[in-house]
Motif scaffolding. Structure first.
Motif, PDB file in Angstrom:
ATOM      1  N   LEU A 109       6.160   1.825   7.590  1.00 44.27           N
ATOM      2  CA  LEU A 109       7.416   2.331   7.226  1.00 44.27           C
ATOM      3  C   LEU A 109       7.634   4.003   7.116  1.00 44.27           C
ATOM      4  N   SER A 110       6.766   4.461   6.492  1.00 42.07           N
ATOM      5  CA  SER A 110       6.673   6.019   6.192  1.00 42.07           C
ATOM      6  C   SER A 110       6.253   6.793   7.410  1.00 42.07           C
ATOM      7  N   LEU A 111       5.573   6.055   8.499  1.00 42.82           N
ATOM      8  CA  LEU A 111       5.290   6.953   9.785  1.00 42.82           C
ATOM      9  C   LEU A 111       6.203   6.777  10.840  1.00 42.82           C
ATOM     10  N   LYS A 112       7.130   5.635  10.717  1.00 43.40           N
ATOM     11  CA  LYS A 112       7.863   5.423  11.929  1.00 43.40           C
ATOM     12  C   LYS A 112       8.785   6.497  12.267  1.00 43.40           C
TER      13      LYS A 112
ATOM     14  N   GLN B  53       2.279  -2.095   5.262  1.00 44.44           N
ATOM     15  CA  GLN B  53       3.543  -2.139   5.628  1.00 44.44           C
ATOM     16  C   GLN B  53       4.438  -0.848   5.138  1.00 44.44           C
ATOM     17  N   TYR B  54       4.005  -0.352   3.892  1.00 47.47           N
ATOM     18  CA  TYR B  54       4.345   0.769   3.335  1.00 47.47           C
ATOM     19  C   TYR B  54       4.170   1.950   4.232  1.00 47.47           C
ATOM     20  N   ILE B  55       2.905   2.033   4.664  1.00 48.57           N
ATOM     21  CA  ILE B  55       2.382   3.078   5.567  1.00 48.57           C
ATOM     22  C   ILE B  55       3.240   3.222   6.856  1.00 48.57           C
TER      23      ILE B  55
ATOM     24  N   VAL C 142      -0.052   9.357  -0.340  1.00 49.46           N
ATOM     25  CA  VAL C 142      -0.120   7.881   0.609  1.00 49.46           C
ATOM     26  C   VAL C 142       0.005   8.293   2.025  1.00 49.46           C
ATOM     27  N   PHE C 143       1.205   9.093   2.138  1.00 54.17           N
ATOM     28  CA  PHE C 143       1.578   9.575   3.443  1.00 54.17           C
ATOM     29  C   PHE C 143       0.490  10.234   4.182  1.00 54.17           C
TER      30      PHE C 143
ATOM     31  N   ASP D 199      -1.755   4.795  -5.631  1.00 49.59           N
ATOM     32  CA  ASP D 199      -0.548   4.276  -4.686  1.00 49.59           C
ATOM     33  C   ASP D 199       0.897   4.927  -5.235  1.00 49.59           C
TER      34      ASP D 199
ATOM     35  N   HIS E 243       3.597   8.783  -3.552  1.00 46.25           N
ATOM     36  CA  HIS E 243       3.893   8.318  -2.040  1.00 46.25           C
ATOM     37  C   HIS E 243       3.613   9.501  -1.162  1.00 46.25           C
ATOM     38  N   GLU E 244       3.702  10.699  -1.577  1.00 46.15           N
ATOM     39  CA  GLU E 244       3.471  11.877  -0.749  1.00 46.15           C
ATOM     40  C   GLU E 244       1.947  11.863  -0.257  1.00 46.15           C
TER      41      GLU E 244
END
Length: 389
Positions: free
Chosen positions: A260-263, A256-258, A216-217, A210, A213-214
């Protein structure tokens, strides 16, 4: 479409979207209406600056996949059950009434039975963008009004998923019962498969890596697209697969991190979706569907607030609260536009019925947003006493 023309198309779409979005914000208009208007302006019915819409339309459908994936990510099971318990009665009765209203209007203007049912489906839903975005943040998260709004919209989202399954159960123009049953039968198997993959593969990978970040995205993106494609293979739809992919990840601490990343990626493709929707709108159809669209939009704007007011009153909600919610939900939805496009693609409805739903959506978005902005607390109110962040 050559690389240069694709770049030019992107330049025109996103530069133009930046301009019309600025004008829409100054004019207190929903941004999606501005994107649709830009599509009409630049598309074949307008200046025909962009006339090859096939690639852009295919790309824009990815935005709907991300939209449903993120919708699933936001549905925490415990909170979902609690809030839906409050909204189920109102949601069931209101959806039934609006389905009948749309069917009646369809038959009044001599649409086929199937087209009338699809029009009824489109009228069942209210706009998440207008309903939630024009609700003050403190009300959304901490007040009873916010809970009821979220509950009703989530209930409608579930109904919309069922409607999408019905529309995608057959591509021959006939809704065959056995094929619909097969689609529903594959649904629990897909859910169980997704849950097992998340529990035994994805969550251990997220927990271990985790910090990257790249990664996870990319893993979240691959999961979303993989579930969408798997659902398509087993006879469901990519949209339903993405929704299942999202909801099975919702309990993860990283969900929630996912989201925010995909929005931003979702917003990129949704701009293409609404642009292509406007570009495909044939202004030549306007004389044919103008009267039905005006009647349908007027019926929605008048009937929806009244129905929600009386149904919520029957559940012991205060009179002021029930009118507030009724007017905030007094339009049709982004899902209505998706239903129109899918039903048309499946040969279930003709061009006139599809354009009727699209025109009704645009009209109700405009008028409903004006009603909310001018009369109820919201973040962009023109009156100081109504402005709430």
């Amino acid at each position: 479409m050559a690389d240069s023309s694709l770049f030019q198309s992107f330049f025109l779409i996103f530069s133009g979207a930046a301009v019309v979005a600025s004008l829409a914000l100054f004019g207190r208009q929903p941004l999606l209406v501005a994107y649709i208007a830009l599509g009409v302006l630049l598309g074949p019915s307008g200046f025909a600056v962009i006339d090859n819409l096939r690639l852009l339309s295919d790309m824009s459908s990815v935005g709907i996949i991300f939209l449903l994936f993120l919708l699933g990510l936001d549905m925490q099971p415990q909170a979902l059950v609690a809030v839906l318990r409050k909204a189920t009665f109102v949601g069931l009765v209101s959806c039934t009434i609006f389905l009948g209203l749309g069917f009646g209007i369809g038959k009044l203007f001599s649409f086929t039975t199937t087209e009338s049912w699809v029009i009824g489906m489109a009228l069942m839903f209210s706009s998440t963008i207008i309903g939630i975005k024009l609700l003050p943040t403190t009300v959304l998260h901490h007040k009873h009004l916010g809970e009821l709004m979220v509950g009703l919209l989530l209930f409608q989202d579930f109904v919309a998923i069922v409607c999408l399954m019905v529309l995608l159960s057959d591509n021959t123009g006939d809704m065959q019962i056995w094929q619909l049953a097969l689609s529903f039968g594959s649904l629990p198997l897909l859910i169980v498969f997704a849950w097992l993959i998340v529990k035994y593969i994805l969550l251990p990978l997220f927990n271990r890596f985790d910090r990257f970040h790249e990664y996870v995205f990319l893993l979240a993106l691959g999961w979303c697209m993989g579930m969408a494609e798997l659902a398509e293979i087993v006879g469901l739809s990519r949209e339903i697969g993405a929704f299942i992919g999202g909801i099975t990840l919702a309990t993860s601490r990283i969900s929630q991190y996912i989201a925010l990343s995909l929005k931003p990626l979702r917003d990129f493709f949704l701009i293409l979706f609404f642009f292509s929707l406007g570009a495909q709108f044939k202004l030549a159809m306007l004389p044919e569907i103008l009267l039905p669209a005006l009647v349908t939009a007027t019926a929605v704007l008048l009937v929806k607030p009244v129905v929600f007011h009386y149904l919520l009153g029957a559940r012991s909600e205060h009179k002021i609260l029930s009118w507030d919610i009724g007017f905030r939900l007094g339009q049709i939805s982004e899902f209505s536009l998706l239903i129109a496009l899918l039903a048309y693609a499946q040969n279930l409805i003709g061009s006139a019925a599809s354009h009727l739903i699209q025109a009704t959506a645009i009209l109700t978005f405009l008028v409903s947003s004006y009603i909310v902005v001018m009369n109820f607390p919201n973040p962009i109110a023109t009156k100081d006493e109504l402005r709430r962040d």
